[in-house]
Design a protein around this motif. Sequence first.
Motif, PDB file in Angstrom:
ATOM      1  N   ALA A  66       0.833  -1.204   0.000  1.00 58.83           N
ATOM      2  CA  ALA A  66       0.000   0.000   0.000  1.00 58.83           C
ATOM      3  C   ALA A  66       0.872   1.261   0.000  1.00 58.83           C
ATOM      4  O   ALA A  66       0.558   2.239  -0.680  1.00 58.83           O
ATOM      5  CB  ALA A  66      -0.937   0.000   1.205  1.00 58.83           C
ATOM      6  N   PHE A  67       1.968   1.228   0.741  1.00 57.24           N
ATOM      7  CA  PHE A  67       2.896   2.359   0.776  1.00 57.24           C
ATOM      8  C   PHE A  67       3.496   2.586  -0.607  1.00 57.24           C
ATOM      9  O   PHE A  67       3.569   3.719  -1.084  1.00 57.24           O
ATOM     10  CB  PHE A  67       3.992   2.083   1.813  1.00 57.24           C
ATOM     11  N   GLU A  68       3.903   1.521  -1.258  1.00 53.76           N
ATOM     12  CA  GLU A  68       4.463   1.635  -2.604  1.00 53.76           C
ATOM     13  C   GLU A  68       3.436   2.224  -3.569  1.00 53.76           C
ATOM     14  O   GLU A  68       3.776   3.061  -4.413  1.00 53.76           O
ATOM     15  CB  GLU A  68       4.934   0.273  -3.101  1.00 53.76           C
ATOM     16  N   ARG A  69       2.166   1.838  -3.435  1.00 54.12           N
ATOM     17  CA  ARG A  69       1.116   2.413  -4.285  1.00 54.12           C
ATOM     18  C   ARG A  69       0.967   3.910  -4.037  1.00 54.12           C
ATOM     19  O   ARG A  69       0.767   4.688  -4.975  1.00 54.12           O
ATOM     20  CB  ARG A  69      -0.215   1.690  -4.056  1.00 54.12           C
ATOM     21  N   LYS A  70       1.090   4.334  -2.785  1.00 51.13           N
ATOM     22  CA  LYS A  70       1.020   5.771  -2.471  1.00 51.13           C
ATOM     23  C   LYS A  70       2.157   6.522  -3.150  1.00 51.13           C
ATOM     24  O   LYS A  70       1.952   7.596  -3.715  1.00 51.13           O
ATOM     25  CB  LYS A  70       1.091   6.004  -0.955  1.00 51.13           C
ATOM     26  N   LEU A  71       3.365   5.961  -3.084  1.00 48.94           N
ATOM     27  CA  LEU A  71       4.509   6.619  -3.726  1.00 48.94           C
ATOM     28  C   LEU A  71       4.316   6.711  -5.233  1.00 48.94           C
ATOM     29  O   LEU A  71       4.600   7.747  -5.841  1.00 48.94           O
ATOM     30  CB  LEU A  71       5.804   5.877  -3.391  1.00 48.94           C
ATOM     31  N   LYS A  72       3.821   5.643  -5.833  1.00 49.67           N
ATOM     32  CA  LYS A  72       3.582   5.653  -7.281  1.00 49.67           C
ATOM     33  C   LYS A  72       2.495   6.644  -7.659  1.00 49.67           C
ATOM     34  O   LYS A  72       2.589   7.306  -8.693  1.00 49.67           O
ATOM     35  CB  LYS A  72       3.229   4.248  -7.771  1.00 49.67           C
ATOM     36  N   ALA A  73       1.471   6.769  -6.818  1.00 47.98           N
ATOM     37  CA  ALA A  73       0.394   7.734  -7.080  1.00 47.98           C
ATOM     38  C   ALA A  73       0.934   9.153  -7.013  1.00 47.98           C
ATOM     39  O   ALA A  73       0.579  10.002  -7.844  1.00 47.98           O
ATOM     40  CB  ALA A  73      -0.743   7.528  -6.100  1.00 47.98           C
ATOM     41  N   ILE A  74       1.758   9.439  -6.036  1.00 49.33           N
ATOM     42  CA  ILE A  74       2.361  10.774  -5.932  1.00 49.33           C
ATOM     43  C   ILE A  74       3.203  11.058  -7.170  1.00 49.33           C
ATOM     44  O   ILE A  74       3.139  12.145  -7.747  1.00 49.33           O
ATOM     45  CB  ILE A  74       3.198  10.894  -4.642  1.00 49.33           C
ATOM     46  N   ASP A  75       3.983  10.076  -7.593  1.00 45.32           N
ATOM     47  CA  ASP A  75       4.817  10.252  -8.778  1.00 45.32           C
ATOM     48  C   ASP A  75       3.967  10.525 -10.008  1.00 45.32           C
ATOM     49  O   ASP A  75       4.273  11.414 -10.808  1.00 45.32           O
ATOM     50  CB  ASP A  75       5.688   9.015  -8.988  1.00 45.32           C
ATOM     51  N   ALA A  76       2.864   9.801 -10.154  1.00 44.95           N
ATOM     52  CA  ALA A  76       2.014   9.956 -11.340  1.00 44.95           C
ATOM     53  C   ALA A  76       1.209  11.259 -11.314  1.00 44.95           C
ATOM     54  O   ALA A  76       0.994  11.869 -12.360  1.00 44.95           O
ATOM     55  CB  ALA A  76       1.053   8.769 -11.441  1.00 44.95           C
ATOM     56  N   ASP A  77       0.779  11.675 -10.136  1.00 46.09           N
ATOM     57  CA  ASP A  77      -0.103  12.835 -10.022  1.00 46.09           C
ATOM     58  C   ASP A  77       0.627  14.180 -10.029  1.00 46.09           C
ATOM     59  O   ASP A  77       0.006  15.213 -10.257  1.00 46.09           O
ATOM     60  CB  ASP A  77      -0.960  12.741  -8.763  1.00 46.09           C
ATOM     61  N   TYR A  78       1.890  14.172  -9.726  1.00 42.73           N
ATOM     62  CA  TYR A  78       2.618  15.435  -9.624  1.00 42.73           C
ATOM     63  C   TYR A  78       3.805  15.386 -10.529  1.00 42.73           C
ATOM     64  O   TYR A  78       4.722  15.813 -10.661  1.00 42.73           O
ATOM     65  CB  TYR A  78       3.023  15.712  -8.182  1.00 42.73           C
TER      66      TYR A  78
END
Length: 85
Positions: free
Chosen positions: A73-85
């Motif tokens: 779940a933490f890795e998904r959060k990091l990937k989401a931040i990378d994709a969204d910003y």
Amino acid sequence: MKNEVDSHFILKVFEKIRQHGEQREDGYHLGGVKAFTDFDGYTVYMEDALVKLRFGFHNQYHFDYEQTEHAEAFERKLKAIDADY
């Protein structure tokens, strides 16, 4: 999480959290992740409520979590931040 951490990815996400996140006394917050450094800036920390990542000099890192699902779940959060910003 994977056995190998992509240092460029970690540092890129850290910088995005720093640039776009909300600055508080304890660090920068964005997408459920808190990011901060030690006093000299050589060690980067990113964490949520269940996972802590310490990433430092010479690309040494350490994850602290109790369950694999938390790390995923933490890795998904990091990937989401990378994709969204």
